[in-house]
Design a protein around this motif. Structure first.
Motif, PDB file in Angstrom:
ATOM      1  N   GLY A  67       0.818  -1.204   0.000  1.00 33.73           N
ATOM      2  CA  GLY A  67       0.000   0.000   0.000  1.00 33.73           C
ATOM      3  C   GLY A  67       0.854   1.257   0.000  1.00 33.73           C
ATOM      4  O   GLY A  67       0.639   2.178  -0.798  1.00 33.73           O
ATOM      5  N   ILE A  68       1.856   1.271   0.881  1.00 31.92           N
ATOM      6  CA  ILE A  68       2.712   2.456   0.967  1.00 31.92           C
ATOM      7  C   ILE A  68       3.463   2.662  -0.347  1.00 31.92           C
ATOM      8  O   ILE A  68       3.541   3.778  -0.872  1.00 31.92           O
ATOM      9  CB  ILE A  68       3.694   2.317   2.142  1.00 31.92           C
ATOM     10  N   LEU A  72       2.686   1.670  -3.314  1.00 26.17           N
ATOM     11  CA  LEU A  72       1.755   2.094  -4.354  1.00 26.17           C
ATOM     12  C   LEU A  72       1.419   3.570  -4.198  1.00 26.17           C
ATOM     13  O   LEU A  72       1.403   4.342  -5.167  1.00 26.17           O
ATOM     14  CB  LEU A  72       0.486   1.237  -4.234  1.00 26.17           C
ATOM     15  N   PHE A  73       1.188   3.954  -2.939  1.00 18.82           N
ATOM     16  CA  PHE A  73       0.869   5.360  -2.663  1.00 18.82           C
ATOM     17  C   PHE A  73       2.003   6.265  -3.130  1.00 18.82           C
ATOM     18  O   PHE A  73       1.776   7.256  -3.828  1.00 18.82           O
ATOM     19  CB  PHE A  73       0.633   5.543  -1.161  1.00 18.82           C
ATOM     20  N   ILE A 108       0.039   7.128  -6.492  1.00 17.72           N
ATOM     21  CA  ILE A 108      -1.157   7.848  -6.066  1.00 17.72           C
ATOM     22  C   ILE A 108      -0.873   9.251  -5.568  1.00 17.72           C
ATOM     23  O   ILE A 108      -1.569  10.206  -5.916  1.00 17.72           O
ATOM     24  CB  ILE A 108      -1.879   7.054  -4.947  1.00 17.72           C
ATOM     25  N   ARG A 152       8.596   0.345  -3.804  1.00 16.17           N
ATOM     26  CA  ARG A 152       8.368   1.633  -4.473  1.00 16.17           C
ATOM     27  C   ARG A 152       9.373   1.829  -5.607  1.00 16.17           C
ATOM     28  O   ARG A 152       9.007   2.212  -6.716  1.00 16.17           O
ATOM     29  CB  ARG A 152       8.522   2.791  -3.477  1.00 16.17           C
ATOM     30  N   GLY A 209      -7.646   3.353 -21.231  1.00 14.22           N
ATOM     31  CA  GLY A 209      -8.772   3.534 -20.325  1.00 14.22           C
ATOM     32  C   GLY A 209      -8.671   2.726 -19.051  1.00 14.22           C
ATOM     33  O   GLY A 209      -9.654   2.584 -18.340  1.00 14.22           O
ATOM     34  N   ALA A 210      -7.491   2.174 -18.741  1.00 16.44           N
ATOM     35  CA  ALA A 210      -7.354   1.378 -17.524  1.00 16.44           C
ATOM     36  C   ALA A 210      -7.402   2.284 -16.299  1.00 16.44           C
ATOM     37  O   ALA A 210      -6.982   3.435 -16.355  1.00 16.44           O
ATOM     38  CB  ALA A 210      -6.030   0.618 -17.541  1.00 16.44           C
ATOM     39  N   THR A 211      -7.959   1.741 -15.196  1.00 11.55           N
ATOM     40  CA  THR A 211      -7.931   2.487 -13.946  1.00 11.55           C
ATOM     41  C   THR A 211      -6.558   2.296 -13.301  1.00 11.55           C
ATOM     42  O   THR A 211      -5.789   1.427 -13.724  1.00 11.55           O
ATOM     43  CB  THR A 211      -9.006   1.969 -12.979  1.00 11.55           C
ATOM     44  N   THR A 212      -6.285   3.092 -12.271  1.00 10.99           N
ATOM     45  CA  THR A 212      -4.997   2.968 -11.590  1.00 10.99           C
ATOM     46  C   THR A 212      -4.776   1.546 -11.096  1.00 10.99           C
ATOM     47  O   THR A 212      -3.703   0.966 -11.257  1.00 10.99           O
ATOM     48  CB  THR A 212      -4.935   3.941 -10.401  1.00 10.99           C
ATOM     49  N   LEU A 213      -5.829   0.972 -10.505  1.00  9.04           N
ATOM     50  CA  LEU A 213      -5.727  -0.401 -10.008  1.00  9.04           C
ATOM     51  C   LEU A 213      -5.315  -1.348 -11.123  1.00  9.04           C
ATOM     52  O   LEU A 213      -4.452  -2.209 -10.946  1.00  9.04           O
ATOM     53  CB  LEU A 213      -7.069  -0.844  -9.412  1.00  9.04           C
ATOM     54  N   GLU A 214      -5.921  -1.175 -12.304  1.00  8.64           N
ATOM     55  CA  GLU A 214      -5.621  -2.085 -13.416  1.00  8.64           C
ATOM     56  C   GLU A 214      -4.204  -1.887 -13.935  1.00  8.64           C
ATOM     57  O   GLU A 214      -3.533  -2.843 -14.308  1.00  8.64           O
ATOM     58  CB  GLU A 214      -6.657  -1.894 -14.532  1.00  8.64           C
ATOM     59  N   ARG A 269      -2.056  -3.645 -11.378  1.00 11.12           N
ATOM     60  CA  ARG A 269      -2.189  -5.090 -11.386  1.00 11.12           C
ATOM     61  C   ARG A 269      -1.685  -5.700 -12.687  1.00 11.12           C
ATOM     62  O   ARG A 269      -1.039  -6.738 -12.688  1.00 11.12           O
ATOM     63  CB  ARG A 269      -3.670  -5.436 -11.190  1.00 11.12           C
TER      64      ARG A 269
END
Lengths: 318, 285
Positions: free
Chosen positions: A99-100, A102-103, A107, A190, A208-213, A216
């Protein structure tokens, strides 16, 4: 121009002579020191542990008996303790580190990346003994008074969360350990994320992918080796960490299903007993424990470094 | 393909969780530092820096000898590890490109960086303390040096490889010998990066405890030489925190504050002033 500068000494032979020829050999001697040091580690530990190896053989790792009075030693309890604390630590640390990472990589707005990144790196710089002490005086009471009773009440049907809440024990040690390895893993992951080729990420976003996609389907597959390396690096640290664990593990030689129970890890046992081991066989058994720990971390860290190098080269080369 | 709404929802969930993880990191840092500062500050006074430890149960006392001990141990370790590490780093950067031996050295050094420090303590106990017959500050410094060495080696290699080839060629063309070119020109050009790496390595080992437990041990007195047991802030902290006395707990928090502040100050200050981050990431840009 940056990068490798190779000047084979033979090109300059006949120039100034001596110093130029001796210099590479001299520096190589120091570099060889690392190899010698490593060989010495394994050799010295093996030799000094030999009385225990000879006496107990393979039974050493499967016997749970540890009795300096009768001179019978088995490493089962600290080995299981090391594994349990590491599993607890990695269970918590893995998702949080991801999570960190990725942030920080994808993000956070630019103005937040600096301060948050610095905070994570400071967390990594705090000496482990400070975490250990903080765990003993701050975390352990909270675990004993709130967290463990709550877990016991709601999840007490699992043997893992049964037994009296002690505060110090495998669970607390694992959590403090998690806090210690999170910054290391987060920083490496990171860096791996940041090395994803920009055009691939942009192509995915463009489709058109989202950040998650994007994370992943592009960033994680691209950095697979590097991420595995980072995780193993954290694993190696968690296995060998001494001070953060010794304070909160409770130092009890017992084997229990309960994570609340006090236990021991290889490192905490060495820290507590090594200077007290007067008897030769006792000392040899502790040294064998050290040898086992060294070999386990050697394999794990060795793999981590290989993967990290391959991962970084692939990421950078594309 | 899932609906856009579902994809957006999943995305939002992951972004939220990830941001919360980062927040968690910052909260933990604030929590740990907050406790260390509040509880540690209560123990810091003039005596803390100037007095010897008081006997168990007695009030007062300080950690003067442990503070000096940590400084001596860390400096001695740096004196051993820095020259050796720079020489080995020079080999890796200048002569070891593509050589299998150099790749092996790099790999082992990288492993050694995160090797369990308690085993380093056991090793030094076996090769120095037992043959010499007593615990000593020197043995403690050697353990710390073993932990510093790989960091110095890798930093040196990386910093040297950032220096342009032209500089080397110019120095050699002016007739300087290879060692002179290295020490007078290239090391100087890489000075900032090297100092950063060394300072970060020093900060790291200054907070180490495990390798000192069986080497420099501890001592309630002033040291008169490096060949005897020597107090250090970290080992003293360990003993005091594990003791049953409230006074000693308080002193241990003071020691924790002093160590944490010193280590973090050196880390932050080095990075800010020299503006370079050491480690692999630097070279990879």
């Amino acid at each position: 121009m940056r990068g490798p500068a190779v000047f084979p000494a033979r090109l300059r032979r006949g120039g100034r002579g001596g110093a130029d020829l001796a210099f590479p050999a001299l520096t190589m001697t120091f570099a060889a020191g690392v190899v010698v040091l490593f060989a010495a580690f394994i050799l010295v530990l093996s030799c000094q542990a030999w009385p225990a190896i000879e006496r107990f053989g393979l039974g050493f790792v499967v016997s749970g008996e540890w009795n300096p009075v009768t001179g019978r030693f088995g490493a089962m309890v600290p080995i299981v303790g090391t594994m349990l604390t590491t599993v607890v630590a990695m269970t918590v640390a893995l998702p949080v580190s991801f999570g960190i990472a990725l942030f920080l990589a994808e993000i956070a707005p630019a103005w937040l990346k600096g301060p948050v990144g610095a905070a994570i790196e400071l967390l990594a710089a705090v000496p482990s003994i400070v975490y250990g002490m903080w765990g003993l005086f701050v975390i352990a009471p909270i675990m004993a008074d709130r967290v463990e009773p709550w877990l016991g009440e709601h999840l007490g049907f699992l043997p893992l969360f049964s037994g009296p809440p002690m505060g110090v024990g495998i669970l607390s040690a694992g959590l403090v350990l998690a806090l210690m390895v999170i910054p290391f893993m987060a920083a490496v992951i990171r860096d791996v994320f940041m090395m994803t080729p920009r055009n691939m990420k942009e192509a995915a976003y463009g489709l058109g992918a989202t950040t998650l996609e994007v994370v992943r389907d592009v960033m994680i597959p691209c950095g697979r080796k590097g991420i595995a390396g980072g995780v193993f690096l954290g694993l190696g640290r968690a296995l060998g960490e001494t001070m953060a664990v010794t304070f909160v593990i409770g130092n009890a030689h017992n084997l229990s299903w309960s994570l609340f129970a006090p236990g021991n890890t290889i490192a905490s046992m060495l820290a507590n007993e090594f200077t007290e081991a007067g008897d030769a066989l006792y000392a040899a058994s502790l040294i064998e424990l050290g040898l086992i720990l060294f070999m386990i971390t050697f394999v794990i860290l060795g793999a981590a470094r290989l993967w990290l190098r391959v991962g970084m080269e692939q990421g950078g080369g594309r | 393909m899932k609906s856009l709404a579902a994809r957006r929802a999943a995305n939002l969930a992951v972004l939220t969780v990830s941001s919360l993880a980062a927040l968690f990191g910052i909260v933990m840092l604030a929590w740990v530092l907050g406790d260390v500062i509040v509880r540690g500050a209560a123990a810091i006074n003039w005596d803390f820096f100037t007095s010897l430890p008081a006997p168990p149960g007695m009030k007062g006392g300080g950690l003067a000898n442990a503070i000096v001990g940590t400084l001596i141990l860390t400096l001695t370790a740096a004196l051993i590890a820095v020259p050796a590490g720079i020489m080995a780093g020079i080999y890796l950067s200048e002569f070891g490109r593509g050589a299998l031996f150099a790749a092996a050295v790099r790999w082992l050094a990288d492993i050694l960086v995160s090797a369990p420090s308690i085993v380093v303590g056991v090793f030094v106990y076996l090769v120095l303390v037992r043959p010499m017959g007593n615990f000593s500050g020197l043995a403690g410094a050697v353990s710390l040096a073993i932990l510093m060495l790989p960091v110095v080696i890798r930093t040196t290699e990386e910093m040297l490889s950032l220096v342009g080839r032209e500089l080397r060629e110019a120095a050699l063309a002016l007739g300087s010998s290879y060692p002179r070119m290295m020490f007078a020109v290239i090391l100087r050009a890489a000075r900032n990066g090297l100092v950063t790496g060394v300072m970060l390595a020093v900060a790291r080992v200054a907070g180490e405890t495990a390798p000192l437990l069986f080497t420099s041990l501890n001592s309630p007195y002033w040291m008169s030489g490096i060949n005897e047991p020597m107090a250090s802030l970290t080992v003293t902290l360990f003993n005091y925190a594990m003791s049953p006395y409230d006074d000693w707990h308080s002193l241990a928090w003071g020691a924790a504050l002093l160590i944490t502040v010193s280590v973090l100050t050196v880390t932050v200050f080095t990075r800010m002033v020299l503006g370079i981050r050491a480690g692999r990431r630097q070279a990879n840009g």
